[in-house]
Design a protein around this motif. Structure first.
Motif, PDB file in Angstrom:
ATOM      1  N   UNK A  19       0.821  -1.205   0.000  1.00 17.62           N
ATOM      2  CA  UNK A  19       0.000   0.000   0.000  1.00 17.62           C
ATOM      3  C   UNK A  19       0.856   1.255   0.000  1.00 17.62           C
ATOM      4  N   UNK A  20       1.964   1.234   0.730  1.00 16.31           N
ATOM      5  CA  UNK A  20       2.852   2.392   0.829  1.00 16.31           C
ATOM      6  C   UNK A  20       4.263   1.986   0.432  1.00 16.31           C
ATOM      7  N   UNK A  21       5.044   2.907  -0.140  1.00 12.41           N
ATOM      8  CA  UNK A  21       6.445   2.584  -0.458  1.00 12.41           C
ATOM      9  C   UNK A  21       7.210   2.235   0.818  1.00 12.41           C
ATOM     10  N   UNK A  22       7.986   1.166   0.812  1.00 13.74           N
ATOM     11  CA  UNK A  22       8.716   0.774   2.019  1.00 13.74           C
ATOM     12  C   UNK A  22       9.974   1.615   2.199  1.00 13.74           C
ATOM     13  N   UNK A  23      10.579   1.591   3.391  1.00 16.47           N
ATOM     14  CA  UNK A  23      11.875   2.249   3.568  1.00 16.47           C
ATOM     15  C   UNK A  23      12.895   1.652   2.603  1.00 16.47           C
ATOM     16  N   UNK A  24      13.825   2.485   2.135  1.00 19.33           N
ATOM     17  CA  UNK A  24      14.800   2.009   1.158  1.00 19.33           C
ATOM     18  C   UNK A  24      15.603   0.832   1.698  1.00 19.33           C
ATOM     19  N   UNK A  25      15.825   0.792   3.017  1.00 13.54           N
ATOM     20  CA  UNK A  25      16.585  -0.308   3.601  1.00 13.54           C
ATOM     21  C   UNK A  25      15.858  -1.640   3.491  1.00 13.54           C
ATOM     22  N   UNK A  26      14.532  -1.587   3.342  1.00 14.85           N
ATOM     23  CA  UNK A  26      13.762  -2.827   3.304  1.00 14.85           C
ATOM     24  C   UNK A  26      13.850  -3.524   1.954  1.00 14.85           C
ATOM     25  N   UNK A  27      14.130  -2.772   0.896  1.00 18.43           N
ATOM     26  CA  UNK A  27      14.182  -3.378  -0.429  1.00 18.43           C
ATOM     27  C   UNK A  27      15.313  -4.406  -0.497  1.00 18.43           C
ATOM     28  N   UNK A  28      14.950  -5.625  -0.816  1.00 19.18           N
ATOM     29  CA  UNK A  28      15.929  -6.685  -0.950  1.00 19.18           C
ATOM     30  C   UNK A  28      16.290  -7.386   0.336  1.00 19.18           C
ATOM     31  N   UNK A  29      15.861  -6.863   1.468  1.00 14.62           N
ATOM     32  CA  UNK A  29      16.200  -7.503   2.743  1.00 14.62           C
ATOM     33  C   UNK A  29      15.508  -8.864   2.849  1.00 14.62           C
ATOM     34  N   UNK A  30      16.208  -9.828   3.411  1.00 16.86           N
ATOM     35  CA  UNK A  30      15.636 -11.164   3.616  1.00 16.86           C
ATOM     36  C   UNK A  30      14.742 -11.107   4.850  1.00 16.86           C
ATOM     37  N   UNK A  31      13.456 -11.320   4.652  1.00 19.27           N
ATOM     38  CA  UNK A  31      12.471 -11.226   5.725  1.00 19.27           C
ATOM     39  C   UNK A  31      12.155 -12.623   6.236  1.00 19.27           C
ATOM     40  N   UNK A  32      12.445 -12.848   7.521  1.00 19.63           N
ATOM     41  CA  UNK A  32      12.133 -14.147   8.129  1.00 19.63           C
ATOM     42  C   UNK A  32      10.626 -14.309   8.320  1.00 19.63           C
ATOM     43  N   UNK A  33       9.985 -13.258   8.781  1.00 26.00           N
ATOM     44  CA  UNK A  33       8.525 -13.214   8.907  1.00 26.00           C
ATOM     45  C   UNK A  33       8.117 -11.754   9.044  1.00 26.00           C
ATOM     46  N   UNK A  34       6.861 -11.476   8.743  1.00 27.33           N
ATOM     47  CA  UNK A  34       6.375 -10.099   8.785  1.00 27.33           C
ATOM     48  C   UNK A  34       4.910 -10.096   9.188  1.00 27.33           C
ATOM     49  N   UNK A  35       4.453  -8.957   9.695  1.00 32.86           N
ATOM     50  CA  UNK A  35       3.044  -8.763  10.042  1.00 32.86           C
ATOM     51  C   UNK A  35       2.526  -7.587   9.229  1.00 32.86           C
ATOM     52  N   UNK A  36       1.358  -7.765   8.654  1.00 38.45           N
ATOM     53  CA  UNK A  36       0.779  -6.703   7.846  1.00 38.45           C
ATOM     54  C   UNK A  36      -0.731  -6.773   7.848  1.00 38.45           C
ATOM     55  N   UNK A  37      -1.349  -5.796   7.186  1.00 38.17           N
ATOM     56  CA  UNK A  37      -2.805  -5.720   7.088  1.00 38.17           C
ATOM     57  C   UNK A  37      -3.172  -5.790   5.614  1.00 38.17           C
ATOM     58  N   UNK A  38      -4.042  -6.732   5.262  1.00 39.17           N
ATOM     59  CA  UNK A  38      -4.441  -6.981   3.882  1.00 39.17           C
ATOM     60  C   UNK A  38      -5.900  -6.584   3.697  1.00 39.17           C
TER      61      UNK A  38
END
Length: 454
Positions: A414-433
């Motif tokens: 929904x929103x552009x992520x922080x630049x640091x987040x692009x490409x980062x390996x995410x083990x798990x995440x929480x979000x709203x769909x």
């Protein structure tokens, strides 16, 4: 609650607000900085002739500023708290000014008014007050009869308004969605005003916010999103007419129960667990209210994985408070508002923050299956929190950001992520769909916890 630099950074609505606040840390910009035992206040000289008046509550981290910024807290409030943390001795002790007292009175309801000088405190006055407080059976019966009459009038008024809403939706579909989307704001305001007059305030607020939700989408997505939202409104209105006493449906149409009513309700589901504060979402609504949502996730064996604490207050009153910091963990008992898929909640009891090492729960293989289950139970629901499996955040050729799991599941953000987040390996995440876009709240990456503007 101690005010710290980390807490101030966690309260900032975004990094640009922090950067702007750092530019205001020069004492020359502040002709006044003062404090009491609990409050700090000051005046910050801006570009105008009159300085901005800023106040903050050290106990619950609430703040207020006279600047026109729509961010909470604004850069002036962040700078004032920042300077206090860096050098509290520079704040002179003094009497709280009237404008600060006015703000604290507005935001703290239920506080007894101060006793005026010379007020009669005699024994006779005490006896008179006791007599006035003695219940009168006849008066109580009249009050109950009046309450039943008001409830019946409200029901009939809301019932008629929901039927008008059905007709309005049919008109939008008959005349074409292109015309509806072309005059979205005006048409939604018109029917929302009708619903407010009919005492269907919650439903009116939902429709009043519809233009901002639809216009945030790309042009090619708006027609499908409008059809989905209008369909949900039809289902909601018909469900309420079939069961007007259902607490969840009344909450969606008329108004929500108070915190006290939820805590006193024996049917309200409860969960005792270790909870983590995922993040916060603060939105200024069209009706002048600020919606402050704090998302929690259970780390223990709770039947309820997520909970959201909702608070609403006038934008003119400033930020209500910062009782939570993203990432902190605490043991608490939470009472949920009764619902088919309980989510909104209040804290019944809470212990202090703990340095627990509990890992996040294992995410499901298909997190969107949970959204489908919620939609079957409550087809009028706008969004559902999800626990996402391992993956990455990437961008396509057009620059649009996506979340992509290691198994190939994809969802646009929904929103552009922080630049640091692009490409980062995410083990798990929480979000709203919401069925079309994913709003990330927090993620655990290979280099630490990452927070988003949820």
């Amino acid at each position: 609650m101690d005010m710290t630099r980390a807490a101030i950074e966690a309260m900032a609505p975004d990094q640009s607000a922090l950067a702007a606040a750092s530019a205001l840390l020069k004492p020359a910009k502040w002709p006044l900085r003062a404090r009491s035992e609990r409050l700090i206040w000051g005046e910050c000289q801006g570009s105008g002739a009159n300085p901005y008046r800023v106040a903050a509550d050290l106990e619950d981290r609430g703040s207020k500023c006279t600047c026109p910024s729509r961010k909470f807290p604004c850069k002036h409030a962040l700078a004032l708290m920042w300077m206090y943390v860096e050098d509290g001795a520079a704040f002179q002790a003094g009497d709280v000014p009237d404008w600060v007292n006015d703000w604290t009175r507005r935001r703290r309801k239920g506080v007894a008014p101060p006793v005026a000088a010379g007020e009669d405190k005699s024994l006779e006055a005490a006896h008179q007050a006791l007599a006035e407080s003695t219940p009168d059976p006849d008066a109580e019966a009249r009050r109950k009869a009046a309450a039943l009459k008001r409830a019946d009038e409200t029901h009939r008024s809301v019932y008629a308004a929901t039927e008008d809403l059905d007709i309005w939706i049919a008109d939008q579909l008959r005349t074409g969605l292109a015309g509806f989307l072309g005059a979205l704001g005006e048409r939604c305001r018109r029917i929302a005003a009708r619903l407010v007059d009919a005492k269907a305030g919650a439903l009116a607020s939902r429709i009043d916010e519809m233009p901002s939700r639809l216009l945030a989408l790309s042009a090619e997505e708006r027609v499908d999103a409008a059809i989905a939202e209008l369909g949900k409104l039809v289902l909601l209105a018909r469900a309420w007419r079939a069961a007007p006493d259902d607490p969840e449906l009344r909450r969606e149409i008329v108004n929500a129960e108070t915190r006290e009513e939820v805590l006193a309700n024996p049917k309200a589901p409860r969960a005792i667990s270790l909870w983590e504060v995922l993040g916060e979402r603060v939105v200024t609504r069209r009706d002048g209210l600020v919606s402050q949502a704090t998302w929690l996730m259970s780390l223990g064996p709770s039947a309820r994985r997520f909970a959201v604490l909702l608070d609403f207050f006038p934008a003119s009153a400033g930020r209500r408070g910062g009782a939570f910091v993203a990432g902190e963990r605490f043991h608490a008992e939470i009472a949920f508002y009764p619902a088919r898929a309980p989510l909104r909640a209040v804290i019944a009891s809470r212990e202090g923050a703990v340095d627990a090492l509990d890992a996040w729960p294992d995410p499901p293989t298909d997190p969107f299956a949970h959204y489908a289950e919620d939609l079957l139970a409550t087809p009028w629901r706008s969004e559902t929190p999800l626990l996402l499996p391992k993956g990455r955040i990437c961008a396509d050729a057009s620059g649009r950001a996506w979340w992509r799991s290691s198994r190939g599941l994809c969802a646009p953000l929904r929103e552009p992520p922080p630049s640091l987040a692009l490409g980062a390996l995410i083990d798990s995440a929480a979000g709203v769909w919401d069925g079309a876009r994913l709003a990330l709240i927090a993620a655990r990456t290979n280099w630490g916890r990452l927070a988003f503007d949820g």
